[in-house]
Design a protein around this motif. Structure first.
Motif, PDB file in Angstrom:
ATOM      1  N   VAL A  15      77.491  24.855   9.491  1.00 50.86           N
ATOM      2  CA  VAL A  15      78.483  23.812   9.276  1.00 50.86           C
ATOM      3  C   VAL A  15      78.286  22.728  10.319  1.00 50.86           C
ATOM      4  O   VAL A  15      78.116  23.020  11.497  1.00 50.86           O
ATOM      5  N   GLU A  16      78.315  21.483   9.895  1.00 51.36           N
ATOM      6  CA  GLU A  16      78.209  20.383  10.841  1.00 51.36           C
ATOM      7  C   GLU A  16      79.548  20.179  11.545  1.00 51.36           C
ATOM      8  O   GLU A  16      80.600  20.233  10.930  1.00 51.36           O
ATOM      9  N   HIS A  17      79.472  19.913  12.843  1.00 52.34           N
ATOM     10  CA  HIS A  17      80.636  19.594  13.656  1.00 52.34           C
ATOM     11  C   HIS A  17      80.468  18.142  14.083  1.00 52.34           C
ATOM     12  O   HIS A  17      79.506  17.812  14.784  1.00 52.34           O
ATOM     13  N   CYS A  18      81.376  17.259  13.639  1.00 52.53           N
ATOM     14  CA  CYS A  18      81.168  15.820  13.777  1.00 52.53           C
ATOM     15  C   CYS A  18      82.254  15.131  14.580  1.00 52.53           C
ATOM     16  O   CYS A  18      83.404  15.564  14.587  1.00 52.53           O
ATOM     17  N   SER A  19      81.855  14.032  15.203  1.00 53.49           N
ATOM     18  CA  SER A  19      82.767  13.115  15.871  1.00 53.49           C
ATOM     19  C   SER A  19      82.544  11.745  15.264  1.00 53.49           C
ATOM     20  O   SER A  19      81.418  11.250  15.260  1.00 53.49           O
ATOM     21  N   CYS A  30      76.898  14.263  14.555  1.00 56.04           N
ATOM     22  CA  CYS A  30      77.163  15.670  14.251  1.00 56.04           C
ATOM     23  C   CYS A  30      76.138  16.580  14.923  1.00 56.04           C
ATOM     24  O   CYS A  30      75.047  16.155  15.285  1.00 56.04           O
ATOM     25  N   ASN A  32      74.778  20.911  14.369  1.00 51.92           N
ATOM     26  CA  ASN A  32      74.936  22.224  13.765  1.00 51.92           C
ATOM     27  C   ASN A  32      73.809  23.134  14.214  1.00 51.92           C
ATOM     28  O   ASN A  32      72.850  22.704  14.841  1.00 51.92           O
ATOM     29  N   HIS A  90      76.247  19.997  23.219  1.00 49.13           N
ATOM     30  CA  HIS A  90      76.631  18.920  22.309  1.00 49.13           C
ATOM     31  C   HIS A  90      75.506  17.891  22.269  1.00 49.13           C
ATOM     32  O   HIS A  90      74.639  17.870  23.144  1.00 49.13           O
ATOM     33  N   SER A 104      78.941  14.500  19.977  1.00 49.42           N
ATOM     34  CA  SER A 104      79.470  15.429  18.976  1.00 49.42           C
ATOM     35  C   SER A 104      80.346  16.447  19.676  1.00 49.42           C
ATOM     36  O   SER A 104      80.289  16.588  20.911  1.00 49.42           O
ATOM     37  N   PRO A 105      81.098  17.228  18.910  1.00 42.18           N
ATOM     38  CA  PRO A 105      81.723  18.406  19.502  1.00 42.18           C
ATOM     39  C   PRO A 105      80.632  19.381  19.950  1.00 42.18           C
ATOM     40  O   PRO A 105      79.477  19.251  19.550  1.00 42.18           O
ATOM     41  N   SER A 106      80.987  20.354  20.772  1.00 43.31           N
ATOM     42  CA  SER A 106      80.026  21.360  21.236  1.00 43.31           C
ATOM     43  C   SER A 106      79.952  22.533  20.280  1.00 43.31           C
ATOM     44  O   SER A 106      80.935  22.856  19.610  1.00 43.31           O
ATOM     45  N   ILE A 107      78.768  23.157  20.222  1.00 46.93           N
ATOM     46  CA  ILE A 107      78.604  24.421  19.535  1.00 46.93           C
ATOM     47  C   ILE A 107      77.925  25.383  20.509  1.00 46.93           C
ATOM     48  O   ILE A 107      77.311  24.960  21.485  1.00 46.93           O
TER      49      ILE A 107
END
Length: 109
Positions: A15-19, A30, A32, A90, A104-107
């Motif tokens: 899943v992409e995590h986007c700002s 983003c 992922n 990120h 982006s947000p961090s993963i």
């Protein structure tokens, strides 16, 4: 588009995590987990023609660059940082010619 920067595919894993870059722009940055840390920017008219540069920045202090600056004259650009598991990270997109950046947000991987 430089080698290594590619349009994302429908089969991209995770899943992409986007700002979104509001209020500065309507584009989105983003990240992922796609076999590495995949950076992705959806370029709207506000970033079209500008010079972008992805960097992966990790909580462990590591920072990784991509292939260098690229002109954002298309709609989507991606880059996979294949740097092994670095923990929580990120992506930052530096808009070199406009003097701002967005992360982006961090993963964690």
């Amino acid at each position: 588009m430089l080698a290594g920067l590619t349009a994302p595919t429908a089969s991209a894993a995770g899943v992409e995590h986007c700002s979104e870059i509001l209020p500065i722009t309507t584009s989105a940055v983003c990240i992922n987990d796609d076999g590495g840390y995949r950076a992705h920017v959806s370029v709207a008219v506000d970033l079209h023609g500008h010079i972008g540069d992805f960097n992966l920045e990790c909580d462990n202090g590591q920072k990784f660059g991509d292939l260098g600056p690229f002109k954002m004259d298309g709609s989507d650009y991606s880059y996979i940082f294949t740097v092994g598991r670095q923990g929580r990270c990120h992506v930052t997109l530096y808009v070199r010619d406009a003097g701002f950046s967005i992360s982006s947000p961090s993963i964690t991987r």
